[in-house]
Design a protein around this motif. Structure first.
Motif, mmCIF file in Angstrom:
data_model
loop_
_atom_site.group_PDB
_atom_site.id
_atom_site.type_symbol
_atom_site.label_atom_id
_atom_site.label_comp_id
_atom_site.label_asym_id
_atom_site.label_seq_id
_atom_site.Cartn_x
_atom_site.Cartn_y
_atom_site.Cartn_z
ATOM 1 N N PHE A 34 137.474 5.786 -34.221
ATOM 2 C CA PHE A 34 138.498 4.531 -34.980
ATOM 3 C C PHE A 34 138.318 4.852 -36.698
ATOM 4 O O PHE A 34 137.175 4.644 -36.972
ATOM 5 C CB PHE A 34 138.005 3.427 -34.462
ATOM 6 C CG PHE A 34 139.060 2.302 -35.126
ATOM 7 C CD1 PHE A 34 140.339 1.923 -34.674
ATOM 8 C CD2 PHE A 34 138.420 1.636 -36.190
ATOM 9 C CE1 PHE A 34 141.004 1.081 -35.309
ATOM 10 C CE2 PHE A 34 139.283 0.325 -36.499
ATOM 11 C CZ PHE A 34 140.555 0.300 -36.543
ATOM 12 N N VAL A 35 139.277 4.582 -37.252
ATOM 13 C CA VAL A 35 139.216 4.219 -38.641
ATOM 14 C C VAL A 35 140.295 3.276 -38.923
ATOM 15 O O VAL A 35 141.625 3.263 -38.312
ATOM 16 C CB VAL A 35 139.526 5.626 -39.508
ATOM 17 C CG1 VAL A 35 138.291 6.601 -39.379
ATOM 18 C CG2 VAL A 35 140.968 6.310 -39.041
ATOM 19 N N GLY A 36 140.128 2.453 -39.751
ATOM 20 C CA GLY A 36 141.090 1.165 -39.832
ATOM 21 C C GLY A 36 140.758 0.104 -40.908
ATOM 22 O O GLY A 36 139.733 0.646 -41.562
ATOM 23 N N LEU A 37 141.500 -0.986 -40.826
ATOM 24 C CA LEU A 37 141.043 -2.082 -41.896
ATOM 25 C C LEU A 37 140.806 -3.278 -40.947
ATOM 26 O O LEU A 37 141.204 -3.513 -40.028
ATOM 27 C CB LEU A 37 142.147 -2.211 -42.659
ATOM 28 C CG LEU A 37 142.562 -0.921 -43.829
ATOM 29 C CD1 LEU A 37 143.828 -1.597 -44.678
ATOM 30 C CD2 LEU A 37 141.452 -0.918 -44.861
ATOM 31 N N GLU A 38 139.858 -4.066 -41.567
ATOM 32 C CA GLU A 38 139.510 -5.472 -41.014
ATOM 33 C C GLU A 38 139.696 -6.285 -41.871
ATOM 34 O O GLU A 38 139.509 -6.505 -43.068
ATOM 35 C CB GLU A 38 137.801 -5.445 -40.720
ATOM 36 C CG GLU A 38 137.766 -6.990 -40.029
ATOM 37 C CD GLU A 38 136.092 -6.907 -39.612
ATOM 38 O OE1 GLU A 38 135.875 -6.853 -38.576
ATOM 39 O OE2 GLU A 38 135.523 -6.900 -40.779
ATOM 40 N N VAL A 39 140.914 -7.329 -41.580
ATOM 41 C CA VAL A 39 141.345 -8.329 -42.583
ATOM 42 C C VAL A 39 140.974 -9.789 -42.070
ATOM 43 O O VAL A 39 141.239 -10.209 -40.879
ATOM 44 C CB VAL A 39 143.018 -8.127 -42.619
ATOM 45 C CG1 VAL A 39 143.626 -8.882 -43.385
ATOM 46 C CG2 VAL A 39 143.490 -6.892 -42.742
ATOM 47 N N PRO A 40 140.499 -10.546 -43.038
ATOM 48 C CA PRO A 40 140.048 -11.808 -42.625
ATOM 49 C C PRO A 40 141.429 -12.797 -42.413
ATOM 50 O O PRO A 40 142.204 -12.355 -43.306
ATOM 51 C CB PRO A 40 139.297 -12.408 -43.866
ATOM 52 C CG PRO A 40 138.777 -11.135 -44.632
ATOM 53 C CD PRO A 40 139.879 -10.097 -44.052
ATOM 54 N N ILE A 41 141.329 -13.797 -41.421
ATOM 55 C CA ILE A 41 142.578 -14.585 -41.316
ATOM 56 C C ILE A 41 142.110 -16.040 -41.207
ATOM 57 O O ILE A 41 142.974 -16.796 -40.831
ATOM 58 C CB ILE A 41 143.159 -14.106 -40.022
ATOM 59 C CG1 ILE A 41 142.622 -14.196 -38.873
ATOM 60 C CG2 ILE A 41 143.927 -12.907 -40.194
ATOM 61 C CD1 ILE A 41 142.946 -14.032 -37.404
ATOM 62 N N GLY A 42 140.944 -16.391 -41.639
ATOM 63 C CA GLY A 42 140.438 -17.791 -41.581
ATOM 64 C C GLY A 42 138.966 -17.880 -40.894
ATOM 65 O O GLY A 42 139.061 -17.496 -39.692
ATOM 66 N N GLY A 43 138.268 -18.597 -41.627
ATOM 67 C CA GLY A 43 136.760 -18.673 -41.061
ATOM 68 C C GLY A 43 136.245 -17.412 -40.953
ATOM 69 O O GLY A 43 136.321 -16.457 -41.722
ATOM 70 N N GLU A 44 135.550 -17.174 -39.727
ATOM 71 C CA GLU A 44 135.186 -15.676 -39.447
ATOM 72 C C GLU A 44 135.948 -14.876 -38.458
ATOM 73 O O GLU A 44 135.657 -13.703 -38.207
ATOM 74 C CB GLU A 44 133.840 -15.792 -38.811
ATOM 75 C CG GLU A 44 132.740 -16.583 -39.688
ATOM 76 C CD GLU A 44 131.175 -16.455 -38.914
ATOM 77 O OE1 GLU A 44 131.084 -16.144 -37.793
ATOM 78 O OE2 GLU A 44 130.501 -17.152 -39.582
ATOM 79 N N ASP A 64 135.992 -13.082 -48.816
ATOM 80 C CA ASP A 64 137.020 -12.744 -47.675
ATOM 81 C C ASP A 64 137.678 -11.602 -48.026
ATOM 82 O O ASP A 64 138.934 -11.430 -47.840
ATOM 83 C CB ASP A 64 137.760 -13.871 -47.903
ATOM 84 C CG ASP A 64 137.408 -15.171 -47.211
ATOM 85 O OD1 ASP A 64 136.224 -15.192 -46.547
ATOM 86 O OD2 ASP A 64 137.789 -16.224 -47.658
ATOM 87 N N SER A 65 136.933 -10.553 -48.712
ATOM 88 C CA SER A 65 137.500 -9.261 -48.802
ATOM 89 C C SER A 65 137.925 -8.348 -47.415
ATOM 90 O O SER A 65 137.559 -8.594 -46.247
ATOM 91 C CB SER A 65 136.550 -8.435 -49.600
ATOM 92 O OG SER A 65 136.817 -6.876 -49.498
ATOM 93 N N VAL A 66 138.969 -7.536 -47.927
ATOM 94 C CA VAL A 66 139.285 -6.639 -46.464
ATOM 95 C C VAL A 66 138.476 -5.596 -46.682
ATOM 96 O O VAL A 66 137.926 -5.277 -47.572
ATOM 97 C CB VAL A 66 140.838 -6.088 -47.018
ATOM 98 C CG1 VAL A 66 141.040 -5.077 -45.949
ATOM 99 C CG2 VAL A 66 141.712 -7.134 -47.011
ATOM 100 N N SER A 67 138.079 -5.128 -45.527
ATOM 101 C CA SER A 67 136.845 -4.038 -45.192
ATOM 102 C C SER A 67 137.550 -2.906 -44.422
ATOM 103 O O SER A 67 138.413 -2.854 -43.719
ATOM 104 C CB SER A 67 136.025 -4.746 -44.226
ATOM 105 O OG SER A 67 135.331 -5.720 -44.956
#
Length: 228
Positions: free
Chosen positions: A185-195, A154-157
């Protein structure tokens, strides 16, 4: 004779200054919030999106988009969609303009290159606006790059993408064929549960404006993607 020369000089200065004003770049700070629900039942796929966009220095609601779609999963990498979008344009310069939009979409998970996941979204739009009677046709192509920052599941991407818009015809409500806009766009994707994920970052939108100018928007983009 001198008076005529002065008048001619004044007219030339006015024309030059008017041309510069028409071609100037207008900039704005904005906030876009997007919530999208994704789901599937067997090979049937769907999504539903709500997106308010705030402009004029984040002081007013400029645009509201409601966008559902239903599709078919050809395989694990390729999904085809047919969708509809309802748009309200509220830029504060006149009455609210409404748009109905039909679109066809191809989502393709291209693969992974040196640990970077690459995907494509191609969308063909048919647009009807309340300000005119013509149908506008537009093609959009989005290339997205995602790379996990750690080896954990569940890594931040880190995320980056670019989307180009091309108008395919002129319309009586203002669209001109050719380059319409480009978004990066540039940024971060953070998992918050499941997919499900939250994506936050900076988006730059550069658009062609009338007459002959350019609009540049600096956007704080917040995207919630809920997947079942």
């Amino acid at each position: 004779m001198i008076g005529r020369a002065r008048l001619l000089l004044a007219a030339l200065c006015l024309a030059v200054s008017g041309g510069r004003a028409a071609a100037e770049t207008v900039q704005d700070g904005q906030l876009w919030i997007n919530t999208t629900l994704f789901g599937s039942v067997g090979d049937l796929a769907f999504f539903a999106e709500v997106q308010p966009r705030f402009g004029n220095g984040i002081s007013q609601l400029d645009q509201l988009i409601l966008r559902p779609a239903i599709g078919w999963k050809v395989n694990e990498r390729l999904t085809l969609y047919q969708g509809y979008a309802y748009i309200e344009n509220r830029d504060g310069t006149g009455p609210v303009r409404f748009e109905d939009r039909s679109f066809q979409e191809i989502n393709w998970k291209i693969g992974e290159i040196s640990g970077v996941k690459v995907s494509s979204r191609t969308r063909f739009e048919q647009r009807w606006q309340s300000a005119g009677r013509d149908v506008g046709f537009r093609l959009r192509e989005n290339l997205r790059f995602t790379k996990p920052l750690t080896q954990e599941k569940d890594s931040v991407s880190a995320v980056g993408w670019v989307e180009a818009f091309v108008a395919l015809n002129d319309t009586d409500w203002g669209t001109r064929a050719g380059f319409d806009r480009v978004r990066t766009f540039v940024g971060l994707e953070v998992p918050i549960g499941g997919e499900s994920t939250v994506e936050i970052g900076y988006m730059n939108q550069t658009a062609r404006a009338s007459p002959g100018g350019t609009e540049v928007d600096h956007i704080l983009s917040l995207n919630l993607s809920v997947r079942n």
